[in-house]
Scaffold this motif. Structure first.
Motif, PDB file in Angstrom:
ATOM      1  N   GLU A 113      -3.472   3.794   1.419  1.00  0.00           N
ATOM      2  CA  GLU A 113      -3.418   2.919   2.580  1.00  0.00           C
ATOM      3  C   GLU A 113      -4.547   1.883   2.570  1.00  0.00           C
ATOM      4  O   GLU A 113      -5.558   2.065   1.908  1.00  0.00           O
ATOM      5  CB  GLU A 113      -3.508   3.752   3.878  1.00  0.00           C
ATOM      6  CG  GLU A 113      -2.470   4.838   4.024  1.00  0.00           C
ATOM      7  CD  GLU A 113      -2.877   6.137   3.339  1.00  0.00           C
ATOM      8  OE1 GLU A 113      -3.813   6.128   2.511  1.00  0.00           O
ATOM      9  OE2 GLU A 113      -2.250   7.159   3.632  1.00  0.00           O
ATOM     10  N   SER A 114      -4.359   0.858   3.410  1.00  0.00           N
ATOM     11  CA  SER A 114      -5.301  -0.262   3.467  1.00  0.00           C
ATOM     12  C   SER A 114      -6.711   0.167   3.872  1.00  0.00           C
ATOM     13  O   SER A 114      -6.908   1.181   4.543  1.00  0.00           O
ATOM     14  CB  SER A 114      -4.789  -1.287   4.481  1.00  0.00           C
ATOM     15  OG  SER A 114      -4.725  -0.710   5.772  1.00  0.00           O
ATOM     16  N   ALA A 126      -5.801  -2.772  15.788  1.00  0.00           N
ATOM     17  CA  ALA A 126      -5.885  -2.866  14.333  1.00  0.00           C
ATOM     18  C   ALA A 126      -4.796  -3.831  13.871  1.00  0.00           C
ATOM     19  O   ALA A 126      -3.648  -3.724  14.302  1.00  0.00           O
ATOM     20  CB  ALA A 126      -5.674  -1.479  13.717  1.00  0.00           C
ATOM     21  N   PRO A 177       2.749   2.724  11.125  1.00  0.00           N
ATOM     22  CA  PRO A 177       1.946   3.725  10.431  1.00  0.00           C
ATOM     23  C   PRO A 177       2.639   4.066   9.114  1.00  0.00           C
ATOM     24  O   PRO A 177       3.766   3.617   8.883  1.00  0.00           O
ATOM     25  CB  PRO A 177       1.994   4.917  11.369  1.00  0.00           C
ATOM     26  CG  PRO A 177       3.325   4.799  12.031  1.00  0.00           C
ATOM     27  CD  PRO A 177       3.617   3.320  12.138  1.00  0.00           C
ATOM     28  N   SER A 178       1.983   4.824   8.266  1.00  0.00           N
ATOM     29  CA  SER A 178       2.660   5.294   7.064  1.00  0.00           C
ATOM     30  C   SER A 178       3.901   6.087   7.494  1.00  0.00           C
ATOM     31  O   SER A 178       3.865   6.818   8.483  1.00  0.00           O
ATOM     32  CB  SER A 178       1.707   6.153   6.244  1.00  0.00           C
ATOM     33  OG  SER A 178       1.073   7.113   7.070  1.00  0.00           O
ATOM     34  N   ARG A 216       3.342  12.626  15.520  1.00  0.00           N
ATOM     35  CA  ARG A 216       1.943  12.159  15.456  1.00  0.00           C
ATOM     36  C   ARG A 216       1.267  12.301  16.806  1.00  0.00           C
ATOM     37  O   ARG A 216       1.847  11.971  17.841  1.00  0.00           O
ATOM     38  CB  ARG A 216       1.968  10.687  15.025  1.00  0.00           C
ATOM     39  CG  ARG A 216       0.609   9.977  14.985  1.00  0.00           C
ATOM     40  CD  ARG A 216       0.851   8.572  14.446  1.00  0.00           C
ATOM     41  NE  ARG A 216      -0.277   7.695  14.472  1.00  0.00           N
ATOM     42  CZ  ARG A 216      -0.744   7.059  13.387  1.00  0.00           C
ATOM     43  NH1 ARG A 216      -0.199   7.274  12.218  1.00  0.00           N
ATOM     44  NH2 ARG A 216      -1.735   6.215  13.491  1.00  0.00           N
ATOM     45  N   THR A 270       0.835  -1.219   0.000  1.00  0.00           N
ATOM     46  CA  THR A 270       0.000   0.000   0.000  1.00  0.00           C
ATOM     47  C   THR A 270       0.862   1.259   0.000  1.00  0.00           C
ATOM     48  O   THR A 270       0.885   2.012  -0.967  1.00  0.00           O
ATOM     49  CB  THR A 270      -0.929   0.015   1.222  1.00  0.00           C
ATOM     50  OG1 THR A 270      -0.143  -0.091   2.414  1.00  0.00           O
ATOM     51  CG2 THR A 270      -1.955  -1.092   1.153  1.00  0.00           C
ATOM     52  N   THR A 304      -9.211  -2.006  21.618  1.00  0.00           N
ATOM     53  CA  THR A 304      -9.202  -2.741  20.353  1.00  0.00           C
ATOM     54  C   THR A 304      -7.830  -2.592  19.702  1.00  0.00           C
ATOM     55  O   THR A 304      -7.065  -1.699  20.058  1.00  0.00           O
ATOM     56  CB  THR A 304     -10.273  -2.171  19.403  1.00  0.00           C
ATOM     57  OG1 THR A 304     -10.059  -0.764  19.285  1.00  0.00           O
ATOM     58  CG2 THR A 304     -11.668  -2.442  19.912  1.00  0.00           C
ATOM     59  N   ILE A 332      -1.359   0.440  13.582  1.00  0.00           N
ATOM     60  CA  ILE A 332      -1.749  -0.864  13.054  1.00  0.00           C
ATOM     61  C   ILE A 332      -0.636  -1.860  13.372  1.00  0.00           C
ATOM     62  O   ILE A 332       0.537  -1.584  13.116  1.00  0.00           O
ATOM     63  CB  ILE A 332      -1.974  -0.802  11.529  1.00  0.00           C
ATOM     64  CG1 ILE A 332      -3.133   0.140  11.195  1.00  0.00           C
ATOM     65  CG2 ILE A 332      -2.243  -2.207  10.970  1.00  0.00           C
ATOM     66  CD1 ILE A 332      -3.342   0.388   9.706  1.00  0.00           C
ATOM     67  N   ARG A 386     -12.079   3.271   6.876  1.00  0.00           N
ATOM     68  CA  ARG A 386     -11.239   3.957   5.873  1.00  0.00           C
ATOM     69  C   ARG A 386     -11.311   3.142   4.586  1.00  0.00           C
ATOM     70  O   ARG A 386     -11.035   1.957   4.610  1.00  0.00           O
ATOM     71  CB  ARG A 386      -9.788   4.039   6.370  1.00  0.00           C
ATOM     72  CG  ARG A 386      -8.835   4.701   5.387  1.00  0.00           C
ATOM     73  CD  ARG A 386      -7.420   4.893   5.957  1.00  0.00           C
ATOM     74  NE  ARG A 386      -6.673   3.652   6.040  1.00  0.00           N
ATOM     75  CZ  ARG A 386      -5.444   3.551   6.552  1.00  0.00           C
ATOM     76  NH1 ARG A 386      -4.851   4.619   7.050  1.00  0.00           N
ATOM     77  NH2 ARG A 386      -4.824   2.386   6.581  1.00  0.00           N
ATOM     78  N   GLY A 394      -7.455   8.435  13.472  1.00  0.00           N
ATOM     79  CA  GLY A 394      -6.567   9.088  12.495  1.00  0.00           C
ATOM     80  C   GLY A 394      -7.305   9.806  11.384  1.00  0.00           C
ATOM     81  O   GLY A 394      -6.760  10.688  10.726  1.00  0.00           O
ATOM     82  N   ARG A 424      -3.054  -6.098  10.475  1.00  0.00           N
ATOM     83  CA  ARG A 424      -2.983  -6.300   9.026  1.00  0.00           C
ATOM     84  C   ARG A 424      -1.817  -7.202   8.673  1.00  0.00           C
ATOM     85  O   ARG A 424      -0.773  -7.163   9.320  1.00  0.00           O
ATOM     86  CB  ARG A 424      -2.800  -4.920   8.359  1.00  0.00           C
ATOM     87  CG  ARG A 424      -2.433  -4.964   6.882  1.00  0.00           C
ATOM     88  CD  ARG A 424      -2.639  -3.598   6.271  1.00  0.00           C
ATOM     89  NE  ARG A 424      -1.429  -3.046   5.646  1.00  0.00           N
ATOM     90  CZ  ARG A 424      -0.982  -3.386   4.446  1.00  0.00           C
ATOM     91  NH1 ARG A 424      -1.606  -4.304   3.733  1.00  0.00           N
ATOM     92  NH2 ARG A 424       0.113  -2.810   3.953  1.00  0.00           N
ATOM     93  N   ASN A 458      -3.652   8.653  18.424  1.00  0.00           N
ATOM     94  CA  ASN A 458      -3.907   8.036  17.125  1.00  0.00           C
ATOM     95  C   ASN A 458      -3.257   6.652  17.072  1.00  0.00           C
ATOM     96  O   ASN A 458      -2.046   6.548  16.935  1.00  0.00           O
ATOM     97  CB  ASN A 458      -3.351   8.946  16.024  1.00  0.00           C
ATOM     98  CG  ASN A 458      -3.817   8.515  14.647  1.00  0.00           C
ATOM     99  OD1 ASN A 458      -4.532   7.526  14.508  1.00  0.00           O
ATOM    100  ND2 ASN A 458      -3.393   9.251  13.629  1.00  0.00           N
ATOM    101  N   PRO A 459      -4.063   5.586  17.195  1.00  0.00           N
ATOM    102  CA  PRO A 459      -3.502   4.238  17.363  1.00  0.00           C
ATOM    103  C   PRO A 459      -2.782   3.710  16.122  1.00  0.00           C
ATOM    104  O   PRO A 459      -3.014   4.179  15.003  1.00  0.00           O
ATOM    105  CB  PRO A 459      -4.740   3.392  17.660  1.00  0.00           C
ATOM    106  CG  PRO A 459      -5.885   4.146  17.099  1.00  0.00           C
ATOM    107  CD  PRO A 459      -5.533   5.593  17.177  1.00  0.00           C
ATOM    108  N   HIS A 476       1.246  -5.097  12.393  1.00  0.00           N
ATOM    109  CA  HIS A 476       1.429  -5.915  11.190  1.00  0.00           C
ATOM    110  C   HIS A 476       1.950  -7.296  11.580  1.00  0.00           C
ATOM    111  O   HIS A 476       2.886  -7.403  12.369  1.00  0.00           O
ATOM    112  CB  HIS A 476       2.410  -5.224  10.236  1.00  0.00           C
ATOM    113  CG  HIS A 476       1.856  -3.955   9.644  1.00  0.00           C
ATOM    114  ND1 HIS A 476       1.557  -2.849  10.412  1.00  0.00           N
ATOM    115  CD2 HIS A 476       1.533  -3.623   8.370  1.00  0.00           C
ATOM    116  CE1 HIS A 476       1.070  -1.901   9.622  1.00  0.00           C
ATOM    117  NE2 HIS A 476       1.050  -2.335   8.380  1.00  0.00           N
ATOM    118  N   ILE A 484      -9.755  -0.090   6.253  1.00  0.00           N
ATOM    119  CA  ILE A 484      -9.892  -0.462   7.671  1.00  0.00           C
ATOM    120  C   ILE A 484     -11.323  -0.917   7.921  1.00  0.00           C
ATOM    121  O   ILE A 484     -12.276  -0.183   7.633  1.00  0.00           O
ATOM    122  CB  ILE A 484      -9.542   0.705   8.610  1.00  0.00           C
ATOM    123  CG1 ILE A 484      -8.102   1.171   8.369  1.00  0.00           C
ATOM    124  CG2 ILE A 484      -9.731   0.281  10.074  1.00  0.00           C
ATOM    125  CD1 ILE A 484      -7.668   2.320   9.262  1.00  0.00           C
TER     126      ILE A 484
END
Ligand code: TXA
Ligand code: MG
Length: 355
Positions: free
Chosen positions: A188-189, A127, A150-151, A66, A43, A125, A73, A203, A238, A129, A70-71, A75, A191
């Motif tokens: 980006e992916s 996230a 994150p990105s 950041r 991505t 929770t 992801i 998202r 985010g 991926r 803002n949580p 991987h 969500i």
């Protein structure tokens, strides 16, 4: 906020087909010791840190500038990794994982105690991926199996789609950049929140609402994503920030394509005559019809994925060209086009002209 700008950033090129084990292991060592490594995914480029090490994950916030609510992801590289970081995996989530992982899809699930709150911005929770990129998965494995990423852009700048973009934002702030060439998708992916019924898209990305509905039935879309006037905060923390922003004022012009071209020509001429630097985002179908400004072709309307893959790169080019105003055509919000329009409208701060 303090940045460690004195740091020496190692930049290593790596090839998907002939992966250099030494480089992968070096990246893995840095991650295991709590350092930061940027790497390619399908991505955008991610800025990786050990997701289970709170201190390491915190370094990401400092390097990106950041907001800490803002949580991130998490991987993973293998399906077996999912259990340790989640409390439960509903049947529908299992199905989605089997169908779309590895791939450009992130799922929100209830987190286990192993995931520190510093990684999830205080949320219960997490996230998750699994990226569809061999280099990314090898780095994740080498780094211990759970990499928050994150990105890899400075907060507020367009996400990086090549290693040069990462270097221009992060050099001197992180330990290592793995250069695996340009990414494939460019946005980006998707969500998908699996903790609500029906599941909700927070998202839009390359895995679309239609693709998900075909697999698991009804899926909702967070209304705040499509309604620019919504007063409610988006569910993905985010998404509330003015992201992906170029330095110039960006305006999206929507309508019949002939009218759009005429209006952009009029606006560009007016601004140029007033002495401003103007950028135009057109398509293969239209670029020949623009008469003023710095004209860039983003892709072809016959294949929206070409537009997705060039969007962030073009916004960065306009930054380096010193554009003060950018006029962009609007694109069809179908398939990956809905992700393109979501990012473009955010970059424009929702300035849209209808002609
Ligand atoms: O394609 C991608 O997803 C890329 C690559 C590197 O994998 N990563 C990425 O990460 O876009 P980032 O941090 O730029 O965006 C993560 C988004 C943010 O909007 C964040 O608020 C949301 O995911 N998010 C993360 N954890 C969440 C959670 N538990 N609940 C709701 N939203 C969450
Ligand atoms: Mg981002």
């Amino acid at each position: 906020m303090c940045y460690n700008t004195g740091m020496k950033t190692i930049i290593e090129q790596i090839n998907k087909t002939h992966m250099n084990r030494d480089v992968i292991e070096k990246a893995g060592d840095i991650l295991k010791k709590g350092g930061l490594v940027a790497f390619p995914t399908e991505t955008v480029y991610g800025l990786g840190a050990d997701a289970l090490n709170e201190e390491a994950a915190q370094k990401i916030y400092a390097a990106k500038g950041r907001p800490s609510d803002n949580p991130l992801i998490v991987h993973i590289a293998d399906m077996e990794a999912l259990d340790r970081i989640t409390k439960e995996v509903p049947e529908a989530a299992q199905k989605v994982a089997e169908a779309f992982w590895p791939g450009p899809l992130t799922m929100i699930l209830k987190k286990s105690r192993e995931v520190p709150k510093g990684t999830t911005g205080g949320l219960d929770t997490v996230a998750v991926r699994m990226p569809d990129h061999e280099i990314a998965r090898e780095i994740i494995r080498a780094g211990g199996g759970y990499i928050a990423a994150p990105s890899a852009n400075t907060s507020g700048r367009p996400s990086p789609t090549e290693a040069g973009h990462v270097a221009s934002d992060m050099e001197g702030r992180i330990d290592m950049i793995i250069d695996g060439g340009a990414v494939e998708i460019g946005v980006e992916s998707t969500i998908l929140d699996m903790t609500v019924m029906p599941p909700m898209i927070l998202r839009p990305g390359a895995v679309t609402e239609e693709m998900l509905e075909e697999l698991i039935g009804e899926v909702e879309v967070d209304k705040t994503l499509i309604d620019p006037d919504s007063k409610k905060a988006p569910k993905a923390p985010g998404m509330k920030y003015r992201h992906y922003a170029p330095k110039a004022e960006l305006v999206v012009v929507d309508g019949r394509i002939e009218a759009v071209v005429d209006e952009i020509n009029r606006l560009a001429k007016e601004k140029e005559e007033a002495g401003s630097k103007v950028g135009i985002i057109g398509t293969q179908e239209t670029v020949g019809r623009y008469k003023a400004g710095n004209i860039k072709c983003i892709g072809t309307r016959t294949d929206e994925s070409t537009i997705a893959s060039h969007l962030y790169g073009i916004l960065r080019e306009f930054d380096s060209d010193g554009a003060e105003f950018i006029y962009s055509e609007a694109f069809a919000a179908e398939g990956i086009g809905s992700a393109v329009m979501n990012r473009l409208l955010k970059a424009a701060g929702h300035r849209v002209m209808h002609v």
